[in-house]
Scaffold this motif. Structure first.
Motif: not given
Lengths: 129, 467
Positions: B5-14
């Motif tokens: 479910p994580h987009t690359p953007e989600d991952t970098s935000e987290m």
């Protein structure tokens, strides 16, 4: 409001101790403790002859939610246990300070009793809970 | 749609939120040698291009290397016929989960399976209560030892009589689990002629101090039948709780632990029975997953780790199932839980329950009888070879120790080259039995399988002597 009889002393781990005046004392758990535990389904008593030291875990009361250790308030040798609790653990819920007593032990060192809480101090302790 | 479910953007935000530069940095406290890296046998380029195909191909190759050897190896894990319906049913979506159903979320179907499993295990062992399984037989024995030491109020010292005829791997597991709980395992040597535990050996082992428990394996690791009645009586006369370590298939023929001993009433019978449930529908799968079972008398039921499912009636009088007793579980005992193995093997319990219900009592008895008969044939055939002879002179169930005239190591390798698993090399655990093999024939071995083994063993031995 839980009952706190004034004829006995209490530990901060919620056991009561009644000096029988014959060198022995009776131990149970307070009305407040049984209320907090809820319906008891099992009690494991110590064995006669067990040599206990003060604050030693020596019995277990088990409710449907949790099992809790009972600590001996003072040092001494177990001389009698409440056999009725084996089949009727709910005696503690019904009469924690009377029929629901757990065991009797010899008083090895009377000064240990003095260190326990009187009814007033115990009442204050549980009021904070 | 991607399954992660994580987009690359989600991952970098987290990562930014917790102040880590990269996933690598997030995991940097895990030593590199513990992290999954490239899989040996897989080309990195292939893994990148077609990972699923690459892994599937590797698995097929390795499965081929395993082959389907002719198995005469037992020693705790046994090849039995598993009716096709067992896993067809156990892997239905309603049951198929690696997750252990805990409390309220367990479905009625799952609870009923646990209830039926427990009912069957108590019937097999002749005891009052069963839990809903443990990891495996060895850890079940460890739990039985902990339980006996906790429960025995007559003997306060934490010494347990552990016969050397208990499977060495089981003893090792028990030692690992109980050694930091102040429990001493007192080894009882086996009789060199019979391969069994004698009263004299028990007397000697318990001479210095009384013991809280006695473990009685039936059959023992040598396949030999112990004199369970006299051992049980001895244990009880010495205030020890008796733990039966049993093979569930053997129980179809042998007397159940609950009936052991000559005394009647409360003093008769083993107090606890445990063992490995693998023979009840679990395939030999490179050593697991298996399931342990643990049963006891009513008097000890509150010391039983794990869960007990019970049958009850709801307010409308309809039958229903519920987890009724879990006195040793973490959510009841909190930090004071004395058993750390609180999980069960739900899926394997399902398979075992289906397996047992398909076989029935008579079917299980037929399996057990066929195993026994085949092992007798096997021993007789093998002992036709000059220099091969049985080591012990007592009755066995479905395994037997035979001595070979040549070192076992080379012989087992020669047999493996002919795709035969020739047995368990006992010298690995018992130096005095160097040169001896523990062989096993279950109901799955035919007369021609046995003849084939004998011929291959004969060839291997004569080849070894020629060299």
């Amino acid at each position: 409001m839980s009952q706190v009889p004034t004829d006995r002393v209490y530990s901060d781990s919620h056991e009561w101790l009644l000096d029988n005046g014959d060198g022995t004392a009776t131990v149970g758990i307070s009305d407040h403790a049984q209320e907090a535990l809820g319906d008891l389904v099992f009690v494991e008593t110590p064995s006669i002859g067990d040599e206990l030291s003060a604050k030693q875990a020596c019995a277990v009361v088990e409710s449907v939610k949790a099992a809790s250790d009972i600590y001996s308030p003072i040092s001494g040798e177990v001389v009698e246990v409440n056999e009725l609790l084996v089949d009727n653990p709910e005696l503690i819920n019904g009469d924690a300070h009377g029929e629901g007593w757990i065991f009797r032990l010899t008083i090895a060192d009377p000064t240990e009793i003095e260190a326990l809480l009187d009814a007033e101090a115990y009442g204050e302790l549980i009021a904070e809970d | 749609m991607p399954f992660i479910p994580h987009t690359p953007e989600d991952t970098s935000e987290m990562l930014a939120r917790i102040g880590a530069e990269s996933i690598e940095e997030l995991f940097d406290e895990i030593p590199p040698e513990l992290r999954a890296s490239e899989i040996s046998g897989l080309a990195p380029a292939m893994m990148r291009a077609e990972p699923e195909m690459a892994v599937a191909r590797l698995m097929r190759e390795r499965a081929r290397a395993d082959g389907e050897p002719l198995c005469f190896l037992g020693a705790g894990a046994y090849e039995h016929h598993i009716p096709a319906a067992v896993w067809q049913l156990a892997t239905r979506g309603e049951f198929y989960s690696a997750y252990t159903p805990y409390q309220a979320e367990a479905s009625q179907g799952t609870l009923q399976v646990l209830y039926e499993f427990q009912s069957m295990m108590t019937a097999l062992t002749g005891l009052d209560a069963s839990n809903a399984s443990l990891y495996d037989g060895a850890s079940a024995l460890a739990e039985a030892v902990l339980m006996a030491v906790r429960a025995n109020r007559k003997v306060k010292n934490a010494r347990v009589l552990m016969p050397a005829s208990v499977h060495p791997f089981y003893r090792q597991t028990v030692r690992s689990i109980v050694r930091h709980q102040g429990i001493e395992l007192v080894e009882v040597p086996y009789d060199p002629t019979g391969g069994h535990t004698t009263i004299a050996a028990l007397e000697q082992a318990a001479a210095s101090a009384p013991c809280a428990a006695l473990v009685v394996p039936q059959p023992n690791v040598f396949g030999v039948l112990e004199e369970v009645d006299s051992l049980t009586d001895w244990g009880h006369e010495h205030n020890a709780l008796v733990i039966g370590l049993v093979n569930p298939v053997a129980l179809a023929l042998l007397s159940p632990p609950g009936d052991w001993g000559t005394q009647t009433g409360k003093t008769g019978g083993a107090d606890i029975a445990c063992g490995e449930g693998q023979p009840l529908g679990m395939p030999l799968a490179s050593g697991g997953p298996y399931l342990g079972f643990l049963c006891c008398t009513q008097a000890l039921v509150r010391q039983l780790p794990g869960r007990i499912a019970g049958r009850t009636l709801d307010l409308d009088g309809n039958p229903g199932f519920a987890l009724t007793l879990q006195a040793r579980e973490q959510h009841i005992r909190r930090s004071k839980a004395t058993s750390n193995i609180c999980t069960n093997q739900g899926l394997l319990v399902t398979a075992a329950t289906i397996h047992l219900s398909l076989l029935g009592a008579e079917g299980l008895e037929r399996v057990a009888a066929a195993c026994h008969a085949n092992t007798r044939t096997l021993t007789a055939r093998l002992c036709e070879i000059p220099g091969v002879e049985p080591v012990f002179n007592r009755p066995v169930f479905h395994e037997q120790v035979v001595r070979l005239p040549r070192p076992t190591d080379g012989i087992l390798k020669a047999l493996a080259a002919e795709n035969i698993l020739g047995g368990f090399d006992l010298g690995r655990s018992y130096p005095e039995l160097n040169g001896s093999l523990l062989v096993c024939a279950t109901e799955t071995r035919t007369a021609s399988d046995i003849d084939h083994f004998r011929d291959a063993l004969g060839r291997a031995l004569s080849h070894a002597s020629a060299n």
